[in-house]
Design a protein around this motif. Sequence first.
Motif, PDB file in Angstrom:
ATOM      1  N   ARG A  40       0.838  -1.226   0.000  1.00  0.00           N
ATOM      2  CA  ARG A  40       0.000   0.000   0.000  1.00  0.00           C
ATOM      3  C   ARG A  40       0.864   1.264   0.000  1.00  0.00           C
ATOM      4  O   ARG A  40       0.536   2.248  -0.650  1.00  0.00           O
ATOM      5  N   GLN A  74      -8.104  10.138  -3.472  1.00  0.00           N
ATOM      6  CA  GLN A  74      -8.118   8.673  -3.389  1.00  0.00           C
ATOM      7  C   GLN A  74      -9.559   8.163  -3.443  1.00  0.00           C
ATOM      8  O   GLN A  74     -10.473   8.840  -2.982  1.00  0.00           O
ATOM      9  N   HIS A 112     -11.828   4.575  -2.576  1.00  0.00           N
ATOM     10  CA  HIS A 112     -11.949   3.181  -2.132  1.00  0.00           C
ATOM     11  C   HIS A 112     -13.236   2.640  -2.723  1.00  0.00           C
ATOM     12  O   HIS A 112     -14.305   3.210  -2.488  1.00  0.00           O
ATOM     13  N   ILE A 160      -7.943  -7.537   8.515  1.00  0.00           N
ATOM     14  CA  ILE A 160      -8.237  -6.339   7.702  1.00  0.00           C
ATOM     15  C   ILE A 160      -8.159  -5.106   8.602  1.00  0.00           C
ATOM     16  O   ILE A 160      -7.621  -4.065   8.222  1.00  0.00           O
ATOM     17  N   SER A 179      -5.739  -1.976   8.023  1.00  0.00           N
ATOM     18  CA  SER A 179      -6.310  -0.634   7.834  1.00  0.00           C
ATOM     19  C   SER A 179      -5.745   0.324   8.869  1.00  0.00           C
ATOM     20  O   SER A 179      -5.311   1.427   8.539  1.00  0.00           O
ATOM     21  N   ILE A 238      -3.586   3.617   8.050  1.00  0.00           N
ATOM     22  CA  ILE A 238      -4.149   4.918   8.447  1.00  0.00           C
ATOM     23  C   ILE A 238      -3.128   5.669   9.323  1.00  0.00           C
ATOM     24  O   ILE A 238      -2.865   6.847   9.125  1.00  0.00           O
ATOM     25  N   VAL A 259     -19.270   0.417   9.974  1.00  0.00           N
ATOM     26  CA  VAL A 259     -17.834   0.231   9.704  1.00  0.00           C
ATOM     27  C   VAL A 259     -17.185   1.612   9.577  1.00  0.00           C
ATOM     28  O   VAL A 259     -16.128   1.889  10.135  1.00  0.00           O
TER      29      VAL A 259
HETATM   30  C1  HEM Z   1     -13.460  -5.564   2.225  1.00  0.00           C
HETATM   31  C2  HEM Z   1     -13.617  -4.745   3.228  1.00  0.00           C
HETATM   32  C3  HEM Z   1     -12.646  -3.636   3.510  1.00  0.00           C
HETATM   33  C4  HEM Z   1     -11.295  -3.593   3.305  1.00  0.00           C
HETATM   34  C5  HEM Z   1     -10.399  -4.687   2.740  1.00  0.00           C
HETATM   35  C6  HEM Z   1     -10.823  -2.288   3.729  1.00  0.00           C
HETATM   36  C7  HEM Z   1      -9.506  -1.876   3.693  1.00  0.00           C
HETATM   37  C8  HEM Z   1      -9.041  -0.648   4.109  1.00  0.00           C
HETATM   38  C9  HEM Z   1      -7.649  -0.254   4.193  1.00  0.00           C
HETATM   39  C10 HEM Z   1      -6.462  -1.126   3.828  1.00  0.00           C
HETATM   40  C11 HEM Z   1      -7.585   1.014   4.668  1.00  0.00           C
HETATM   41  C12 HEM Z   1      -6.314   1.854   4.931  1.00  0.00           C
HETATM   42  C13 HEM Z   1      -6.246   3.131   4.112  1.00  0.00           C
HETATM   43  C14 HEM Z   1      -5.958   2.949   2.640  1.00  0.00           C
HETATM   44  O1  HEM Z   1      -5.567   1.851   2.190  1.00  0.00           O
HETATM   45  O2  HEM Z   1      -6.108   3.949   1.887  1.00  0.00           O
HETATM   46  C15 HEM Z   1      -8.950   1.413   4.902  1.00  0.00           C
HETATM   47  C16 HEM Z   1      -9.304   2.637   5.379  1.00  0.00           C
HETATM   48  C17 HEM Z   1     -10.607   3.033   5.581  1.00  0.00           C
HETATM   49  N1  HEM Z   1     -11.740   2.322   5.288  1.00  0.00           N
HETATM   50 FE1  HEM Z   1     -11.852   0.422   4.637  1.00  0.00          FE
HETATM   51  N2  HEM Z   1     -11.896  -1.558   4.165  1.00  0.00           N
HETATM   52  C18 HEM Z   1     -13.026  -2.334   4.051  1.00  0.00           C
HETATM   53  C19 HEM Z   1     -14.310  -1.949   4.331  1.00  0.00           C
HETATM   54  C20 HEM Z   1     -14.712  -0.688   4.652  1.00  0.00           C
HETATM   55  C21 HEM Z   1     -16.067  -0.246   4.739  1.00  0.00           C
HETATM   56  C22 HEM Z   1     -17.315  -1.107   4.480  1.00  0.00           C
HETATM   57  C23 HEM Z   1     -16.038   1.067   5.059  1.00  0.00           C
HETATM   58  C24 HEM Z   1     -17.230   1.961   5.233  1.00  0.00           C
HETATM   59  C25 HEM Z   1     -17.304   3.130   4.622  1.00  0.00           C
HETATM   60  C26 HEM Z   1     -14.633   1.475   5.163  1.00  0.00           C
HETATM   61  C27 HEM Z   1     -14.173   2.728   5.473  1.00  0.00           C
HETATM   62  C28 HEM Z   1     -12.844   3.072   5.620  1.00  0.00           C
HETATM   63  C29 HEM Z   1     -12.363   4.368   6.123  1.00  0.00           C
HETATM   64  C30 HEM Z   1     -13.233   5.528   6.590  1.00  0.00           C
HETATM   65  C31 HEM Z   1     -10.962   4.328   6.101  1.00  0.00           C
HETATM   66  C32 HEM Z   1      -9.968   5.437   6.542  1.00  0.00           C
HETATM   67  C33 HEM Z   1      -9.320   6.024   5.325  1.00  0.00           C
HETATM   68  C34 HEM Z   1      -8.096   6.896   5.560  1.00  0.00           C
HETATM   69  O3  HEM Z   1      -7.777   7.269   6.693  1.00  0.00           O
HETATM   70  O4  HEM Z   1      -7.410   7.248   4.572  1.00  0.00           O
HETATM   71  N3  HEM Z   1     -13.860   0.374   4.911  1.00  0.00           N
HETATM   72  N4  HEM Z   1      -9.803   0.410   4.530  1.00  0.00           N
END
Ligand code: HEM
Length: 294
Positions: free
Chosen positions: A148, A171, A173, A187, A191, A195, A221
Amino acid sequence: MKFNNDNEKQVFEKLKKALPGIIKEKCAGYDELYGYKLNSESLTPEEVEKYYDEKIADCLLYKLCKAYQFEYTTIVQNLVDILKWRKEFNPLSCAYKEVHNKELQNVGILTFDANGDANKKAVTWNLYGQLVKRKELFQDVNKFVRYRIGLMEKGLSLLDFTTEDNCYMTQVHDYKGVSVWRMDSDIKSCSKTVIGIFQKYYPELLYAKYFVNVPTVFGWVYDLIKKFVDESTRKKFVVLTDGKKLGQYLKDCPQEGYGGADKQNNLSKQNVTNVHPTEYGLYILQKQIIEDVD
Ligand code: HEM
Protein backbone atom coordinates in the motif's frame (compact mmCIF):
# COMPACT_ATOMS: atom_id res chain seq x y z
CA MET A 1 3.77 29.41 -1.70
CA LYS A 2 1.50 31.86 0.03
CA PHE A 3 2.34 33.29 3.42
CA ASN A 4 -0.51 34.76 5.39
CA ASN A 5 1.72 36.91 7.57
CA ASP A 6 5.34 37.74 8.40
CA ASN A 7 5.49 35.11 11.11
CA GLU A 8 4.76 32.29 8.63
CA LYS A 9 7.47 33.58 6.29
CA GLN A 10 9.97 33.82 9.14
CA VAL A 11 9.22 30.27 10.31
CA PHE A 12 9.73 28.97 6.76
CA GLU A 13 13.03 30.84 6.39
CA LYS A 14 14.25 29.70 9.79
CA LEU A 15 13.49 26.09 8.85
CA LYS A 16 15.24 26.37 5.48
CA LYS A 17 18.33 27.82 7.13
CA ALA A 18 18.42 25.21 9.88
CA LEU A 19 17.70 22.29 7.55
CA PRO A 20 21.29 21.16 6.78
CA GLY A 21 22.04 20.98 10.52
CA ILE A 22 18.78 19.16 11.33
CA ILE A 23 19.43 16.60 8.60
CA LYS A 24 23.03 16.05 9.65
CA GLU A 25 22.49 15.91 13.39
CA LYS A 26 19.03 14.39 13.77
CA CYS A 27 18.33 12.39 10.61
CA ALA A 28 21.70 10.66 10.10
CA GLY A 29 22.14 12.62 6.87
CA TYR A 30 18.96 11.30 5.23
CA ASP A 31 17.45 14.13 3.18
CA GLU A 32 14.95 12.53 0.79
CA LEU A 33 11.23 13.29 0.81
CA TYR A 34 8.87 11.69 -1.76
CA GLY A 35 11.87 11.15 -4.04
CA TYR A 36 13.15 14.72 -3.79
CA LYS A 37 16.33 16.02 -2.20
CA LEU A 38 15.67 18.61 0.48
CA ASN A 39 19.22 19.75 1.06
CA SER A 40 21.83 21.06 -1.38
CA GLU A 41 24.70 21.48 1.05
CA SER A 42 28.06 20.02 0.05
CA LEU A 43 26.90 19.04 -3.44
CA THR A 44 29.00 19.69 -6.54
CA PRO A 45 27.35 21.92 -9.19
CA GLU A 46 26.78 18.79 -11.30
CA GLU A 47 25.05 17.06 -8.42
CA VAL A 48 22.88 20.10 -7.75
CA GLU A 49 21.90 20.11 -11.41
CA LYS A 50 21.05 16.40 -11.34
CA TYR A 51 19.47 15.84 -7.95
CA TYR A 52 18.32 19.10 -6.39
CA ASP A 53 15.47 21.37 -7.36
CA GLU A 54 15.23 24.29 -4.98
CA LYS A 55 11.67 25.15 -5.96
CA ILE A 56 10.41 21.64 -5.22
CA ALA A 57 12.42 21.45 -1.98
CA ASP A 58 10.94 24.81 -0.89
CA CYS A 59 7.40 23.70 -1.72
CA LEU A 60 7.87 20.52 0.32
CA LEU A 61 9.17 22.50 3.30
CA TYR A 62 6.25 24.88 2.95
CA LYS A 63 3.85 21.91 2.96
CA LEU A 64 5.36 20.73 6.23
CA CYS A 65 5.05 24.23 7.72
CA LYS A 66 1.39 24.29 6.69
CA ALA A 67 0.74 20.78 8.03
CA TYR A 68 1.91 21.81 11.50
CA GLN A 69 0.41 25.31 11.51
CA PHE A 70 3.81 27.03 11.21
CA GLU A 71 4.78 25.96 14.73
CA TYR A 72 8.53 25.66 14.43
CA THR A 73 9.26 23.04 17.09
CA THR A 74 6.38 20.80 15.94
CA ILE A 75 7.50 21.09 12.31
CA VAL A 76 11.09 20.13 13.14
CA GLN A 77 10.01 17.19 15.31
CA ASN A 78 7.73 15.84 12.58
CA LEU A 79 10.26 16.44 9.82
CA VAL A 80 12.81 14.43 11.81
CA ASP A 81 10.27 11.64 12.44
CA ILE A 82 9.31 11.51 8.76
CA LEU A 83 12.90 11.40 7.47
CA LYS A 84 13.96 8.81 10.05
CA TRP A 85 10.95 6.70 9.15
CA ARG A 86 11.77 6.97 5.44
CA LYS A 87 15.38 5.93 6.05
CA GLU A 88 14.22 2.94 8.03
CA PHE A 89 11.06 1.84 6.18
CA ASN A 90 12.38 2.63 2.71
CA PRO A 91 9.12 3.54 0.96
CA LEU A 92 10.89 4.09 -2.37
CA SER A 93 11.83 0.43 -2.33
CA CYS A 94 8.14 -0.46 -1.76
CA ALA A 95 7.26 1.51 -4.88
CA TYR A 96 10.08 0.74 -7.28
CA LYS A 97 12.05 -2.27 -6.15
CA GLU A 98 9.90 -4.80 -4.35
CA VAL A 99 7.56 -7.18 -6.11
CA HIS A 100 4.14 -7.37 -4.48
CA ASN A 101 1.41 -9.96 -4.60
CA LYS A 102 -0.28 -9.83 -8.01
CA GLU A 103 -3.79 -9.77 -6.57
CA LEU A 104 -2.93 -6.77 -4.44
CA GLN A 105 -1.37 -5.02 -7.42
CA ASN A 106 -4.50 -5.64 -9.47
CA VAL A 107 -6.69 -3.74 -7.02
CA GLY A 108 -4.42 -0.68 -6.86
CA ILE A 109 -4.89 1.68 -9.81
CA LEU A 110 -3.43 5.10 -10.54
CA THR A 111 -5.08 7.53 -12.91
CA PHE A 112 -4.00 10.96 -14.07
CA ASP A 113 -6.27 13.45 -15.75
CA ALA A 114 -4.41 16.59 -16.81
CA ASN A 115 -7.75 18.38 -17.37
CA GLY A 116 -9.23 17.26 -14.07
CA ASP A 117 -10.30 19.74 -11.42
CA ALA A 118 -7.69 21.16 -9.07
CA ASN A 119 -6.05 18.45 -6.98
CA LYS A 120 -8.27 15.77 -8.49
CA LYS A 121 -5.85 15.04 -11.33
CA ALA A 122 -3.81 12.30 -9.67
CA VAL A 123 -6.14 9.67 -8.24
CA THR A 124 -5.26 6.46 -6.39
CA TRP A 125 -7.95 3.79 -6.55
CA ASN A 126 -8.19 0.93 -4.06
CA LEU A 127 -10.67 -1.68 -5.23
CA TYR A 128 -10.77 -3.32 -1.81
CA GLY A 129 -14.24 -4.80 -2.37
CA GLN A 130 -12.59 -7.34 -4.71
CA LEU A 131 -10.54 -8.68 -1.81
CA VAL A 132 -13.43 -9.39 0.52
CA LYS A 133 -13.01 -13.15 0.08
CA ARG A 134 -9.20 -13.01 0.00
CA LYS A 135 -8.63 -12.57 3.69
CA GLU A 136 -5.24 -14.31 3.52
CA LEU A 137 -3.87 -11.24 1.70
CA PHE A 138 -4.25 -9.30 4.94
CA GLN A 139 -2.65 -11.90 7.22
CA ASP A 140 0.86 -10.55 6.80
CA VAL A 141 0.38 -6.93 7.84
CA ASN A 142 3.92 -5.98 6.80
CA LYS A 143 3.47 -7.32 3.25
CA PHE A 144 0.15 -5.58 2.83
CA VAL A 145 1.45 -2.31 4.24
CA ARG A 146 4.54 -2.35 2.00
CA TYR A 147 2.29 -2.89 -1.03
CA ARG A 148 0.00 0.00 0.00
CA ILE A 149 2.86 2.39 0.77
CA GLY A 150 4.39 1.51 -2.63
CA LEU A 151 1.14 2.55 -4.29
CA MET A 152 1.08 5.76 -2.24
CA GLU A 153 4.61 6.67 -3.35
CA LYS A 154 3.78 5.97 -6.99
CA GLY A 155 0.70 8.17 -6.64
CA LEU A 156 2.86 10.96 -5.21
CA SER A 157 5.13 10.76 -8.24
CA LEU A 158 2.16 12.05 -10.32
CA LEU A 159 1.99 15.27 -8.32
CA ASP A 160 3.79 18.51 -9.10
CA PHE A 161 4.49 20.14 -5.75
CA THR A 162 5.35 23.47 -7.37
CA THR A 163 1.80 23.98 -8.64
CA GLU A 164 -1.35 24.83 -6.71
CA ASP A 165 -3.70 22.60 -8.67
CA ASN A 166 -1.73 19.35 -8.56
CA CYS A 167 0.03 19.32 -5.22
CA TYR A 168 -2.53 17.14 -3.42
CA MET A 169 -3.89 13.73 -4.36
CA THR A 170 -7.36 12.25 -4.39
CA GLN A 171 -8.12 8.67 -3.39
CA VAL A 172 -11.02 6.32 -4.04
CA HIS A 173 -11.95 3.18 -2.13
CA ASP A 174 -14.34 0.97 -4.07
CA TYR A 175 -16.07 -1.53 -1.81
CA LYS A 176 -18.14 -3.17 -4.56
CA GLY A 177 -18.75 -6.78 -3.61
CA VAL A 178 -18.77 -6.20 0.12
CA SER A 179 -22.23 -7.43 1.03
CA VAL A 180 -22.26 -9.84 3.93
CA TRP A 181 -19.13 -9.09 5.85
CA ARG A 182 -17.85 -8.90 9.37
CA MET A 183 -14.92 -6.75 10.44
CA ASP A 184 -12.07 -9.22 10.05
CA SER A 185 -9.27 -8.66 12.58
CA ASP A 186 -6.52 -8.91 9.93
CA ILE A 187 -8.24 -6.34 7.70
CA LYS A 188 -8.66 -4.16 10.76
CA SER A 189 -4.94 -4.36 11.64
CA CYS A 190 -3.90 -3.58 8.06
CA SER A 191 -6.31 -0.63 7.83
CA LYS A 192 -5.27 0.72 11.21
CA THR A 193 -1.56 0.48 10.40
CA VAL A 194 -1.93 2.17 7.01
CA ILE A 195 -4.15 4.92 8.45
CA GLY A 196 -1.53 5.56 11.18
CA ILE A 197 1.35 5.74 8.67
CA PHE A 198 -0.56 8.08 6.36
CA GLN A 199 -1.41 10.39 9.24
CA LYS A 200 2.06 10.54 10.70
CA TYR A 201 4.32 10.36 7.68
CA TYR A 202 2.28 11.72 4.75
CA PRO A 203 0.82 15.00 6.02
CA GLU A 204 -0.89 17.60 3.86
CA LEU A 205 -1.11 15.41 0.76
CA LEU A 206 -4.74 14.30 0.60
CA TYR A 207 -7.30 16.49 -1.11
CA ALA A 208 -10.38 14.24 -1.05
CA LYS A 209 -11.16 10.59 -0.38
CA TYR A 210 -14.24 8.88 -1.83
CA PHE A 211 -15.65 5.63 -0.48
CA VAL A 212 -17.92 4.21 -3.16
CA ASN A 213 -20.31 1.27 -3.37
CA VAL A 214 -20.61 1.26 0.41
CA PRO A 215 -23.86 -0.54 1.28
CA THR A 216 -25.89 1.50 3.76
CA VAL A 217 -25.66 -1.34 6.29
CA PHE A 218 -21.94 -0.60 6.55
CA GLY A 219 -22.46 2.76 8.16
CA TRP A 220 -21.15 1.16 11.37
CA VAL A 221 -17.83 0.23 9.70
CA TYR A 222 -17.38 3.84 8.68
CA ASP A 223 -18.21 5.02 12.19
CA LEU A 224 -15.72 2.52 13.62
CA ILE A 225 -12.83 3.24 11.24
CA LYS A 226 -13.18 7.00 11.28
CA LYS A 227 -12.31 6.93 14.97
CA PHE A 228 -8.70 6.19 13.97
CA VAL A 229 -8.63 9.21 11.68
CA ASP A 230 -8.05 12.79 12.76
CA GLU A 231 -10.73 15.42 12.30
CA SER A 232 -9.02 17.38 9.49
CA THR A 233 -8.62 14.22 7.37
CA ARG A 234 -12.18 13.07 8.09
CA LYS A 235 -13.53 16.29 6.63
CA LYS A 236 -12.11 15.21 3.27
CA PHE A 237 -14.13 11.95 3.20
CA VAL A 238 -17.23 11.43 1.06
CA VAL A 239 -19.19 8.17 1.33
CA LEU A 240 -21.30 7.19 -1.70
CA THR A 241 -23.62 4.21 -1.66
CA ASP A 242 -23.89 4.33 -5.44
CA GLY A 243 -20.56 4.10 -7.29
CA LYS A 244 -22.08 5.79 -10.36
CA LYS A 245 -22.38 9.03 -8.42
CA LEU A 246 -18.59 9.37 -8.35
CA GLY A 247 -18.73 11.08 -11.78
CA GLN A 248 -20.32 14.07 -10.05
CA TYR A 249 -17.07 14.54 -8.11
CA LEU A 250 -14.44 13.23 -10.55
CA LYS A 251 -15.78 14.40 -13.88
CA ASP A 252 -13.50 12.48 -16.24
CA CYS A 253 -13.51 9.16 -14.44
CA PRO A 254 -14.79 6.16 -16.44
CA GLN A 255 -18.49 6.08 -17.21
CA GLU A 256 -18.36 2.31 -16.69
CA GLY A 257 -19.04 1.70 -13.03
CA TYR A 258 -18.45 5.29 -11.91
CA GLY A 259 -20.72 7.52 -14.03
CA GLY A 260 -17.97 9.84 -15.29
CA ALA A 261 -17.48 11.43 -18.72
CA ASP A 262 -14.97 8.89 -20.08
CA LYS A 263 -17.09 6.56 -22.19
CA GLN A 264 -14.18 4.88 -23.96
CA ASN A 265 -11.94 3.70 -21.19
CA ASN A 266 -12.68 1.56 -18.21
CA LEU A 267 -10.58 1.94 -15.09
CA SER A 268 -7.89 -0.54 -16.08
CA LYS A 269 -7.46 1.26 -19.42
CA GLN A 270 -6.93 4.55 -17.56
CA ASN A 271 -4.34 2.94 -15.28
CA VAL A 272 -1.00 4.77 -15.39
CA THR A 273 1.68 2.09 -15.25
CA ASN A 274 4.79 3.96 -16.39
CA VAL A 275 5.73 5.56 -13.11
CA HIS A 276 9.43 5.91 -12.33
CA PRO A 277 11.51 7.10 -9.43
CA THR A 278 12.97 10.60 -9.60
CA GLU A 279 16.71 10.95 -10.36
CA TYR A 280 17.41 11.30 -6.65
CA GLY A 281 15.09 8.42 -5.76
CA LEU A 282 16.96 6.25 -8.23
CA TYR A 283 20.29 7.36 -6.78
CA ILE A 284 19.14 6.35 -3.28
CA LEU A 285 17.87 2.97 -4.45
CA GLN A 286 21.12 2.25 -6.31
CA LYS A 287 23.21 3.33 -3.33
CA GLN A 288 21.30 0.86 -1.15
CA ILE A 289 22.00 -1.97 -3.57
CA ILE A 290 25.73 -1.18 -3.44
CA GLU A 291 25.64 -0.99 0.38
CA ASP A 292 23.74 -4.32 0.53
CA VAL A 293 26.40 -6.00 -1.63
CA ASP A 294 29.21 -4.54 0.50
C1 HEM B 1 -13.46 -5.56 2.22
C2 HEM B 1 -13.62 -4.74 3.23
C3 HEM B 1 -12.65 -3.64 3.51
C4 HEM B 1 -11.30 -3.59 3.30
C5 HEM B 1 -10.40 -4.69 2.74
C6 HEM B 1 -10.82 -2.29 3.73
C7 HEM B 1 -9.51 -1.88 3.69
C8 HEM B 1 -9.04 -0.65 4.11
C9 HEM B 1 -7.65 -0.25 4.19
C10 HEM B 1 -6.46 -1.13 3.83
C11 HEM B 1 -7.59 1.01 4.67
C12 HEM B 1 -6.31 1.85 4.93
C13 HEM B 1 -6.25 3.13 4.11
C14 HEM B 1 -5.96 2.95 2.64
O1 HEM B 1 -5.57 1.85 2.19
O2 HEM B 1 -6.11 3.95 1.89
C15 HEM B 1 -8.95 1.41 4.90
C16 HEM B 1 -9.30 2.64 5.38
C17 HEM B 1 -10.61 3.03 5.58
N1 HEM B 1 -11.74 2.32 5.29
FE1 HEM B 1 -11.85 0.42 4.64
N2 HEM B 1 -11.90 -1.56 4.17
C18 HEM B 1 -13.03 -2.33 4.05
C19 HEM B 1 -14.31 -1.95 4.33
C20 HEM B 1 -14.71 -0.69 4.65
C21 HEM B 1 -16.07 -0.25 4.74
C22 HEM B 1 -17.31 -1.11 4.48
C23 HEM B 1 -16.04 1.07 5.06
C24 HEM B 1 -17.23 1.96 5.23
C25 HEM B 1 -17.30 3.13 4.62
C26 HEM B 1 -14.63 1.47 5.16
C27 HEM B 1 -14.17 2.73 5.47
C28 HEM B 1 -12.84 3.07 5.62
C29 HEM B 1 -12.36 4.37 6.12
C30 HEM B 1 -13.23 5.53 6.59
C31 HEM B 1 -10.96 4.33 6.10
C32 HEM B 1 -9.97 5.44 6.54
C33 HEM B 1 -9.32 6.02 5.33
C34 HEM B 1 -8.10 6.90 5.56
O3 HEM B 1 -7.78 7.27 6.69
O4 HEM B 1 -7.41 7.25 4.57
N3 HEM B 1 -13.86 0.37 4.91
N4 HEM B 1 -9.80 0.41 4.53
